[in-house]
Design an enzyme around this catalytic site. Sequence first.
Site, short mmCIF file in Angstrom:
data_model
loop_
_atom_site.label_atom_id
_atom_site.label_comp_id
_atom_site.label_asym_id
_atom_site.label_seq_id
_atom_site.Cartn_x
_atom_site.Cartn_y
_atom_site.Cartn_z
N PHE A 362 3.31 7.21 -6.30
CA PHE A 362 3.78 6.21 -7.26
C PHE A 362 2.77 5.82 -8.33
CE2 PHE A 362 5.30 5.10 -2.88
CZ PHE A 362 6.49 5.81 -2.96
N CYS A 363 1.91 6.75 -8.72
CA CYS A 363 0.87 6.46 -9.72
C CYS A 363 0.06 5.23 -9.33
CB CYS A 363 1.48 6.26 -11.11
SG CYS A 363 2.23 7.74 -11.80
#
Length: 440
Positions: A362-363
């Site tokens: 998710f970055c």
Amino acid sequence: MTVAIDNHSAAVTAVSGRDLRVPLVQGGTRTYANFDYAASAPALTEVTDRLAELLPYYASVHRGAGYASRISTDCYESARGSVARFLNCADDQVVVFTRNTTDALNLLAACVPGDTVVLDIEHHANFLPWRRNGRRVVPAADTIEETVDRVVHELATKPAALLSVTGASNVTGEILPLDRLAALAHRFGTRIAVDAAQLAPHRRIDLRACGIDYLALSGHKLYAPFGAGVLVGRRDWLDTADPYLAGGGAVREVTTTDVEWAPAPQRHEAGSPNVLGVAALAAACDTLGSLNEADATEHERYLTARLRDGLESTPGVRFLRIWPDSTDTVGIVAFTVDGVEPGHVAAYLSAEYGIGVRDGRFCAHPLLNRLGVDGALRASIGLGTRADDVERLITAIAALVDRGTGWNYHRQDGQWGPVPETRERLAPGSVTGVAPCTPS
């Protein structure tokens, strides 16, 4: 906007793709259950309606005398007012249009005259840009209260120009006490910026009341997926910094030896702007601002609680949380399933149940490392989510734990997928009649 009562929850259904039918690997189709709002939300009907209305008038802005150009210019500039009303901007704050939150925070990073303090729980968009001018990372503590204390200690020990924090975690949905952090930052002469990419679609934000100096958000997460974002902030830093891009529209006068730059917001909006994306974003702000906030929040909390309760009763499901004392979250649930890789679970949900979730990191790699997982699943809820979508996801995870998958899955080049893949994908142009193709 149409509001329908669905299994004791109020569900706003006026979003694009709400009745989309998707193929299943075992044959047949099913209505798509979208649990990936945190990545990109579908467009509100009001957004697509406004774009359809504006399209015949689309033209260059600011420098055209034609009627269409005047209409486009008025639409573009009035969009600043829509954003300002939606966020209740202060008098000294300006609205600068960008591509997205990442773009907005990189713009701000180029304007900050000193160090920036961040937490280690941030999305990469609010973690990486600050390296250029002095980034100081504060490790989050085991509780929110201890985390706030650590921020205070950092600011008291050494002055900083800016404190930049997430409004709501893109991994767990947990919300930080922004008004408290703003007051604490100001006590030490520090300004505060908020990455509101995840918070703005779920909660109303009052910049005046909270004392937030700068805020960034993305249209594609705010039900306006047409390539526009926003940086809202105090004028002085934005007026004195070098233009984000050098080009037409950002200037007052140019000679062969010199240039006089315009003040913000034009100073940082060089080139032909994304008029349609900005109009879409303004329409989303107008529409969301007109909703009954209490009803929308109740809808989200009901569905989120039901999803958590249903998954919690399934053996082997583990939730990701940052702080045990956090009391408010937006509609995001991150979890793992013992013994099954997140990508495998996501592929199964899509292929056999028509459910879309996000898997991966998710970055937010530092946060996932902190939580001790290499990856997870994220189910995010939005205005178009219905109670039967939630029940389908709960049922699918329970069936996976109880019986395993009903199809074979294989990972190739890091991507999980069913083998054989029986679902057809649409070729370019197939929406308008070109026959679909099956990937080899």
